[in-house]
Write a protein that holds these residues in place. Structure first.
Motif, PDB file in Angstrom:
ATOM      1  N   SER A  62     -15.980   1.505  13.186  1.00 29.78           N
ATOM      2  CA  SER A  62     -15.141   2.091  12.143  1.00 29.78           C
ATOM      3  C   SER A  62     -13.757   1.467  12.103  1.00 29.78           C
ATOM      4  CB  SER A  62     -15.015   3.607  12.360  1.00 29.78           C
ATOM      5  OG  SER A  62     -14.373   3.875  13.599  1.00 29.78           O
ATOM      6  N   ASN A  63     -13.409   0.712  13.139  1.00 31.09           N
ATOM      7  CA  ASN A  63     -12.062   0.141  13.219  1.00 31.09           C
ATOM      8  C   ASN A  63     -12.085  -1.382  13.282  1.00 31.09           C
ATOM      9  OD1 ASN A  63      -9.488   1.129  13.019  1.00 31.09           O
ATOM     10  ND2 ASN A  63      -9.141   1.287  15.206  1.00 31.09           N
ATOM     11  N   MET A  64     -13.161  -1.981  12.759  1.00 27.37           N
ATOM     12  CA  MET A  64     -13.314  -3.443  12.809  1.00 27.37           C
ATOM     13  C   MET A  64     -12.153  -4.168  12.146  1.00 27.37           C
ATOM     14  SD  MET A  64     -16.230  -5.252  13.836  1.00 27.37           S
ATOM     15  CE  MET A  64     -16.762  -6.262  12.449  1.00 27.37           C
ATOM     16  N   PHE A  65     -11.723  -3.683  10.997  1.00 24.18           N
ATOM     17  CA  PHE A  65     -10.684  -4.397  10.253  1.00 24.18           C
ATOM     18  C   PHE A  65      -9.351  -4.349  10.999  1.00 24.18           C
ATOM     19  CE2 PHE A  65     -13.743  -4.606   6.995  1.00 24.18           C
ATOM     20  CZ  PHE A  65     -13.325  -5.583   6.105  1.00 24.18           C
ATOM     21  N   MET A 133      -3.533   3.336   8.568  1.00 18.39           N
ATOM     22  CA  MET A 133      -3.074   2.676   7.344  1.00 18.39           C
ATOM     23  C   MET A 133      -4.050   1.588   6.923  1.00 18.39           C
ATOM     24  SD  MET A 133      -1.581  -0.364   6.169  1.00 18.39           S
ATOM     25  CE  MET A 133      -0.807  -1.100   7.601  1.00 18.39           C
ATOM     26  N   ILE A 134      -4.478   0.759   7.887  1.00 17.59           N
ATOM     27  CA  ILE A 134      -5.410  -0.327   7.569  1.00 17.59           C
ATOM     28  C   ILE A 134      -6.735   0.226   7.067  1.00 17.59           C
ATOM     29  CG2 ILE A 134      -6.776  -2.202   8.582  1.00 17.59           C
ATOM     30  CD1 ILE A 134      -4.397  -2.761  10.434  1.00 17.59           C
ATOM     31  N   THR A 135      -7.224   1.282   7.699  1.00 16.79           N
ATOM     32  CA  THR A 135      -8.493   1.886   7.290  1.00 16.79           C
ATOM     33  C   THR A 135      -8.410   2.436   5.875  1.00 16.79           C
ATOM     34  OG1 THR A 135      -9.066   2.449   9.573  1.00 16.79           O
ATOM     35  CG2 THR A 135     -10.193   3.663   7.828  1.00 16.79           C
ATOM     36  N   GLN A 136      -7.346   3.160   5.574  1.00 20.21           N
ATOM     37  CA  GLN A 136      -7.233   3.822   4.275  1.00 20.21           C
ATOM     38  C   GLN A 136      -6.909   2.857   3.136  1.00 20.21           C
ATOM     39  OE1 GLN A 136      -4.749   7.402   4.383  1.00 20.21           O
ATOM     40  NE2 GLN A 136      -5.266   7.695   6.538  1.00 20.21           N
ATOM     41  N   LEU A 137      -6.020   1.895   3.391  1.00 18.50           N
ATOM     42  CA  LEU A 137      -5.548   1.024   2.309  1.00 18.50           C
ATOM     43  C   LEU A 137      -6.327  -0.288   2.190  1.00 18.50           C
ATOM     44  CD1 LEU A 137      -1.654   1.372   2.491  1.00 18.50           C
ATOM     45  CD2 LEU A 137      -3.312   2.701   1.162  1.00 18.50           C
ATOM     46  N   ILE A 138      -6.985  -0.723   3.270  1.00 19.12           N
ATOM     47  CA  ILE A 138      -7.657  -2.027   3.240  1.00 19.12           C
ATOM     48  C   ILE A 138      -9.159  -1.899   3.462  1.00 19.12           C
ATOM     49  CG2 ILE A 138      -7.792  -4.316   4.302  1.00 19.12           C
ATOM     50  CD1 ILE A 138      -4.843  -4.053   5.048  1.00 19.12           C
ATOM     51  N   GLN A 139      -9.548  -1.296   4.603  1.00 16.74           N
ATOM     52  CA  GLN A 139     -10.966  -1.295   4.955  1.00 16.74           C
ATOM     53  C   GLN A 139     -11.813  -0.482   3.987  1.00 16.74           C
ATOM     54  OE1 GLN A 139     -12.086  -0.982   9.096  1.00 16.74           O
ATOM     55  NE2 GLN A 139     -13.684   0.501   8.616  1.00 16.74           N
ATOM     56  N   THR A 140     -11.408   0.738   3.683  1.00 14.15           N
ATOM     57  CA  THR A 140     -12.224   1.602   2.811  1.00 14.15           C
ATOM     58  C   THR A 140     -12.388   1.014   1.417  1.00 14.15           C
ATOM     59  OG1 THR A 140     -11.582   3.560   4.081  1.00 14.15           O
ATOM     60  CG2 THR A 140     -12.446   3.912   1.858  1.00 14.15           C
ATOM     61  N   SER A 174     -18.063 -16.290   4.187  1.00 10.57           N
ATOM     62  CA  SER A 174     -17.245 -15.830   5.309  1.00 10.57           C
ATOM     63  C   SER A 174     -16.198 -14.807   4.869  1.00 10.57           C
ATOM     64  CB  SER A 174     -16.558 -17.011   5.993  1.00 10.57           C
ATOM     65  OG  SER A 174     -15.729 -17.706   5.078  1.00 10.57           O
ATOM     66  N   VAL A 175     -15.831 -14.839   3.578  1.00  6.90           N
ATOM     67  CA  VAL A 175     -14.881 -13.854   3.054  1.00  6.90           C
ATOM     68  C   VAL A 175     -15.505 -12.458   3.048  1.00  6.90           C
ATOM     69  CG1 VAL A 175     -13.518 -13.185   1.030  1.00  6.90           C
ATOM     70  CG2 VAL A 175     -13.772 -15.610   1.629  1.00  6.90           C
ATOM     71  N   LEU A 176     -16.793 -12.393   2.731  1.00  7.06           N
ATOM     72  CA  LEU A 176     -17.477 -11.109   2.585  1.00  7.06           C
ATOM     73  C   LEU A 176     -18.087 -10.610   3.888  1.00  7.06           C
ATOM     74  CD1 LEU A 176     -18.291  -9.028   0.360  1.00  7.06           C
ATOM     75  CD2 LEU A 176     -20.421 -10.314   0.085  1.00  7.06           C
ATOM     76  N   GLU A 177     -18.372 -11.504   4.816  1.00  2.00           N
ATOM     77  CA  GLU A 177     -19.140 -11.116   6.006  1.00  2.00           C
ATOM     78  C   GLU A 177     -18.482 -10.038   6.864  1.00  2.00           C
ATOM     79  OE1 GLU A 177     -20.571 -14.445   8.226  1.00  2.00           O
ATOM     80  OE2 GLU A 177     -22.352 -14.604   6.963  1.00  2.00           O
ATOM     81  N   PRO A 178     -17.158 -10.026   7.070  1.00  2.00           N
ATOM     82  CA  PRO A 178     -16.593  -8.912   7.855  1.00  2.00           C
ATOM     83  C   PRO A 178     -16.911  -7.547   7.260  1.00  2.00           C
ATOM     84  CG  PRO A 178     -14.992 -10.675   7.616  1.00  2.00           C
ATOM     85  CD  PRO A 178     -16.138 -11.022   6.721  1.00  2.00           C
ATOM     86  N   ILE A 179     -16.927  -7.468   5.927  1.00  2.00           N
ATOM     87  CA  ILE A 179     -17.267  -6.202   5.266  1.00  2.00           C
ATOM     88  C   ILE A 179     -18.733  -5.867   5.508  1.00  2.00           C
ATOM     89  CG2 ILE A 179     -17.377  -5.006   3.037  1.00  2.00           C
ATOM     90  CD1 ILE A 179     -15.158  -6.916   2.075  1.00  2.00           C
TER      91      ILE A 179
END
Length: 349
Positions: A62-65, A133-140, A174-179
């Motif tokens: 849940s905290n990869m990003f 902040m990263i989870t709410q504004l970027i990862q989700t 590679s841009v999409l793979e982390p997601i």
């Protein structure tokens, strides 16, 4: 013990590799500094006795990003400080390993202080921490965008378009793979908890359906070359391509066909993955095939890959249906291009 700390592993690995790519030898130190910054960036949990401890749930998928971003930023600052000479100078007689340890002290201390100050600032906001902040504004938002069948189709269109130019499609994917990997991790966590997988789209799905036999799903073309070609060149390419294609390695077809800079064969090469993605999504959506949750069963025979994605024998049948579709999609373009080869080889009709 592995998926539960994957974000921690990512934080170390990203920083380590970034530092090595920058030509510095203290990648291990940068990795440990990143781990410290990652832990600092996560919210603490209050125990009944009033003491604070690490929230272990923040160390997993849940905290990869947060792991990725902290790894990049901490190592960027770390390498910048080392390059600018903010280090302890040691005599040349000092052993290299000891010297590396002292070289890292000031940059490491500075980076940890910077992240402590940043997280303290976020602690006074509604986010509460950098990771929130990263989870709410970027990862989700990114996972909402990247977890759709249309996004995966779009990226594969772009990926195979750059393959046509002779550039490996990984530069796009590679841009999409982390997601996609994060979505896979959520599926693993759900299955481990006794629930069903929660997301159809993920890296597992990409590898099994979009990457079946390699970019462009060229297994159909390899079969046509080996068993139906009249061109000597095509028969030779087919012979050396079929077995690697079973294991999702298809560079012999891409460069031997060739598909690179070949506008005829490029059409099915770009279209076939989108067909496979669409059909794969439908059969999983309606429940004909189980949603995948096994992490990255790549470089196994494609039919085994289909089975291993969710331990579902029905997917083996579906993989062979996709194989037949690949043959059908490539066939007219194969015949058109083979005519030009036959003329060059002087084969009489």
């Amino acid at each position: 013990f592995t998926m539960g700390i994957v974000a921690l592993i990512v934080a170390f690995s990203v920083a380590y590799n970034f530092t090595i790519e920058k030509g510095q030898s203290n990648g291990v130190a940068a990795g440990f500094v990143s781990v410290c910054c990652f832990l600092i960036s996560n919210p603490m949990v209050a125990l009944e006795n009033g003491s604070l401890t690490i929230n272990i749930s923040t160390l997993g998928s849940s905290n990869m990003f947060t792991g990725i971003i902290v790894g990049l930023l901490s190592s960027l600052i770390f390498t910048y400080l080392v390059d600018r000479g903010f280090t302890i100078k040691m005599p040349e007689s000092v052993p290299p390993e000891t010297m590396k340890a002292f070289l890292s002290l000031i940059p490491a201390f500075a980076v940890i202080i910077i992240f402590s100050i940043i997280n303290y600032g976020f602690g006074m906001t509604s986010f509460g921490s950098v990771s929130n902040m990263i989870t709410q504004l970027i990862q989700t938002p990114l996972m909402g965008f990247g977890g759709t069948v249309w996004t995966l189709m779009l990226f594969y269109l772009l990926s195979n378009a750059v393959w046509f130019a002779g550039i490996h499609g990984i530069v796009v994917m590679s841009v999409l793979e982390p997601i996609l990997i994060t979505l896979d991790m959520q599926n693993v966590a759900a299955v481990e908890a006794g629930s069903a997988a929660v997301s159809i789209i993920g890296n597992n799905f990409k590898n099994v359906y979009a990457g079946m036999s390699g970019a462009g799903i060229t297994i159909g073309l390899a079969i046509l070359m080996m068993f139906f070609a009249r061109s000597k060149r095509y028969k030779t390419v087919g012979k050396i391509s079929l077995v690697p294609g079973l294991f999702c390695i298809n560079e012999p077809v891409i460069f031997g066909g060739p598909i690179v800079l070949n506008p005829i064969l490029a059409i099915p090469f770009v279209v076939m993955p989108c067909i496979s993605i669409g059909l794969g999504f439908i059969v999983q959506k309606v429940g004909l095939v189980s949603m995948g949750y096994i992490i990255d069963p790549s470089f196994t025979p494609f039919f085994a890959q289909g089975f291993l994605s969710a331990l579902d024998f029905r997917n083996i049948i579906f993989m062979f249906i996709l194989l037949a579709i690949s043959v059908a999609v490539y066939y007219p373009f194969f015949k058109v291009y083979e005519r030009s080869l036959i003329e060059k080889e002087g084969i009489e009709g």
